[in-house]
Design an enzyme around this catalytic site. Structure first.
Site: not given
Length: 729
Positions: A408, A505, A595
């Site tokens: 992402h 992801d 992330s």
């Protein structure tokens, strides 16, 4: 030493500070989260730290006294105007009618059927207001580094505090002409403090020194201090909302860990960031390490403007001792903590010990301490930046510079779309659903959704699918990676190797120039038990401009969610292993920018990839409810990293997986949709050369319609509900 023993020692040094005085205009509770107001008098409280009198210079020490360090913010509303006008020259004085009291921990005594605490309020005297220049400069640097981005800027103070707090009838009365002048003056001072990074830094770190006459100084425990490292356990003893009910809130315990320190390139920290549950009133609390050594003083938090996220700050004892050197007579003994941080690993043992031959002999006798789990994994964590200003974390997988991060960061449009309410800052960073829109059932529950941990979103696009090296949608973007373990830090350009189009992801990058000293992460594919320790290591909240090393937050594995293996891979697994870990939930704090960071176990091995945290449907982010991809689910990635030749390993990750998709959509697996009951229809008649083709077809249609008509009349066409099962989250 266990936490109960550390807490027992901490209670000897933790106090509650109460300040009260006349306040006819109801202005002194402004910028405070709680207060007492009665008959024109305001009462505020905070926490404090006892400092034995033997540690103070004789000019301040007198008789049997105890001294208390607390935050200046609880006392400043009651300082005289004369002192405010010339702080540098005048001794601090309270306004007429104001007083300060200290609540000490007492012994429990049984009287009849009741247990009574022998706690008592003791009058205190204000001696000095002390600025901590080192810590103040650190706060100022952090605020200025974020000043270019309004959405990621920082303020000082509790999110529960309000600048307009006060009794309504008092606030209404302020609008009179006489009171308006005073109110505007204080408001201008407050506005200047909130907008000037230098003043904000001073206000956050300023402390007050109090003295308390007491005979309890005899046989007082010895106070030692230590310098902690990232990931170390810490304990704070304070009084949140103390004056509202001391019986309930006096000397409450909070436990957390050291996240980071500032400045990052120095072994001497002037500011510490801790992941710990803190509430208004705990500022001034003593913070202890797991060996009962004093680490520093808790102060008011930094608060992100847009999200309200709070970062708890601790003023280290070294910074306090340096600022108070003019009246500190004997500093508490500072214990050496060992070579646990990145800077001390580059120095000799004697340099680490400040040249102390006695401590060096002890070091050589016992041998160097083993690195902590955080220190083992830290060199493998890097900072990934995109040319549009986005940043995230990454994990080094091999010596050739292959980096694992989240997809992402590169293709945010595939994981939902930003809020359409016109807020383009923090709200846009929250991607509402995962996986992609096409694979998410239409009945998705909107009260709790995964939030992608990206501090800045980019323009939305409708493109979907796998991205390989050279694809147009990523090749034009500049990707840079900062290697934090290098001295000095090294930046390198990176290219996109792989972006998954499957339910996970994940993405792979490769450094264009790979230094020889790369430190790949060590993976652990086993599934951890719920309750086992978990460290989250990544670049959360503080971006490249702040020049921070990765932060480390401590928590536990709260839950392991499993999914069914695809039929293709079940044959390669031991008998009975049909399920595999598909998601971890942890209690460690996860913030935007984390992330692509690593979930690390107590051995310093990576067990998962940080992917998202949760936010409520109202927009509130929940840092301590977060989701990670287990290494067991990423095994093809790690196999590919060995020689980076077998692309079939990556192709397996691109294949649809309904069970895995439902896990990451925060929904239970859906049962196959049942179809309507159909009777046995007649087969198309076998070709008969004597009968024309048109006649055979007409006969088939007539028989079929007859059967369907009879089925409808008998009520056999049952209706089946299309209602999807909603997630309980």
């Amino acid at each position: 030493m266990g936490l109960p023993e550390v807490a027992d020692i901490a209670r000897n040094f933790a106090v509650m500070v109460r300040v009260q005085g006349p306040d006819p205009k109801g202005l002194k509770m402004r910028n405070h989260a709680f207060h007492h107001y009665n008959s024109g008098k305001t009462t505020l409280s905070a926490s404090g730290t006892l400092l034995p009198g033997s540690n103070l210079d004789a000019s301040i020490r007198s008789g049997n006294t105890m001294h208390v360090l607390t935050v200046a913010s609880v006392i400043e509303p009651f300082l005289s105007q004369k002192y405010r006008q010339n702080i540098s020259k005048n001794e601090p004085q309270l306004i007429p009618g104001a007083r300060i009291d200290i609540l000490l921990e007492g012994k429990k005594v049984v009287e009849g059927n009741k247990v009574v605490n022998e706690e008592a309020w003791l009058p205190a005297e204000l001696i000095k207001m002390v600025n901590i220049p080192e810590s103040s400069s650190a706060v100022q640097s952090l605020i200025e580094a974020s000043s270019a981005s309004m959405e990621h800027g920082w303020e000082v103070g509790w999110s529960l505090a309000s600048h307009n707090r006060g009794p309504q009838h008092i606030m209404d009365a302020i609008h009179s002409q006489v009171e308006q002048s005073s109110f505007q003056s204080q408001r201008q001072m407050l506005g200047a403090e909130l907008s000037n990074p230098n003043l904000m830094g001073q206000s956050t770190t300023r402390i007050a020194l109090l003295t308390v006459p007491s005979k309890l100084f005899e046989n007082f425990p010895k106070l030692n201090t230590s310098v902690p490292n990232r990931g170390d356990l810490v304990l704070a003893m304070g009084s949140p909302f103390g004056i509202l009910s001391p019986v309930h809130f006096f000397n409450n315990l909070s436990v957390g860990s050291i996240c980071n320190g500032y400045p990052p390139s120095s072994s001497k920290r002037s500011l510490l960031m801790v992941d710990i549950r803190c509430l208004p009133g705990m500022e001034g609390s003593p913070v202890f390490g797991e060996c009962s050594d004093l680490i520093g003083l808790l102060t008011r938090p930094l608060r992100q403007k847009n999200s309200g996220t709070e970062i708890q700050l601790v003023i280290p004892w070294d910074a306090i001792a340096s600022a108070c050197s003019d009246f500190l007579h004997e500093e508490p003994h500072v214990k050496w903590k060992g070579n646990h941080n990145d800077e001390t690993l580059k120095t000799s043992p004697e340099e680490q010990l400040g040249g102390s031959s006695r401590d060096l002999q002890g070091y050589l006798h016992s041998g160097p301490l083993l690195p902590s789990p955080v220190d083992k994994a830290m060199p493998s964590i890097c900072l990934v930046t995109i040319d549009d200003g986005s940043w995230a974390s990454g994990v080094l997988l091999n010596k050739q510079g292959l980096i694992l991060t989240n997809a992402h960061l590169l293709e945010p449009w595939r994981f939902g779309k930003a809020a359409a309410n016109g807020e383009i800052n923090e709200i846009k960073t929250k991607v509402a659903t995962f996986p992609t829109k096409e694979s998410t059932p239409s009945g998705h529950h909107q009260n709790l959704v995964p939030t992608k941990l990206r501090p800045l979103d980019i323009s939305l696009s409708g493109e979907q699918g796998l991205t390989r090296r050279g694809m147009a949608n990523t090749s034009h973007r500049s990707i840079c990676v900062r290697l934090d373990f290098m001295d000095p830090w090294t930046w390198s350009n990176a290219s996109v190797v792989y972006v998954s189009k499957g339910p996970l992801d994940i993405a792979l990058l490769k450094l264009e120039t790979a230094p020889d000293q790369l430190c790949p992460i060590v993976m652990d594919y086993t599934s951890p038990s719920p309750g086992s320790k978990a460290y989250i290591i990544g670049h959360g909240l503080f971006g490249p401009r702040c020049n921070f090393l990765p932060s480390a937050c401590l928590g536990v594995i709260s839950k392991v969610i499993e999914a069914k293996r695809p039929q293709l891979h079940q044959s390669n697994q031991p008998c009975g292993e049909v399920l595999f870990p598909a998601m971890f939930e942890t209690t460690a704090a996860v913030h935007p920018g984390s992330s692509g960071g690593a979930v690390v176990n107590s051995d310093g091995h990576m067990i998962g990839l940080v992917t998202s945290n949760a936010r409520h449907g109202g927009g509130t982010v929940i840092p301590h409810l977060n989701f990670s991809i287990p290494c067991a689910a990423l095994e093809p990635i790690f196999k590919f990293s060995k020689d980076m030749q077998d692309n079939s390993l990556l192709e397996d990750l691109d294949k649809p997986n309904e069970n895995l998709s439902s896990v990451w959509a925060l929904m239970p697996p859906l049962s196959p949709k049942p179809g309507p009951f159909l009777p046995n229809l007649p087969q198309f008649p076998i070709e008969d050369k004597k009968e024309p083709k048109g006649s055979r077809f007409s006969k088939f249609i007539a028989e079929t319609n007859k059967i369907l008509k009879n089925t409808a009349e008998l009520g056999m066409d049952k209706n089946f509900s299309n209602k999807l099962i909603r997630s309980n989250l």
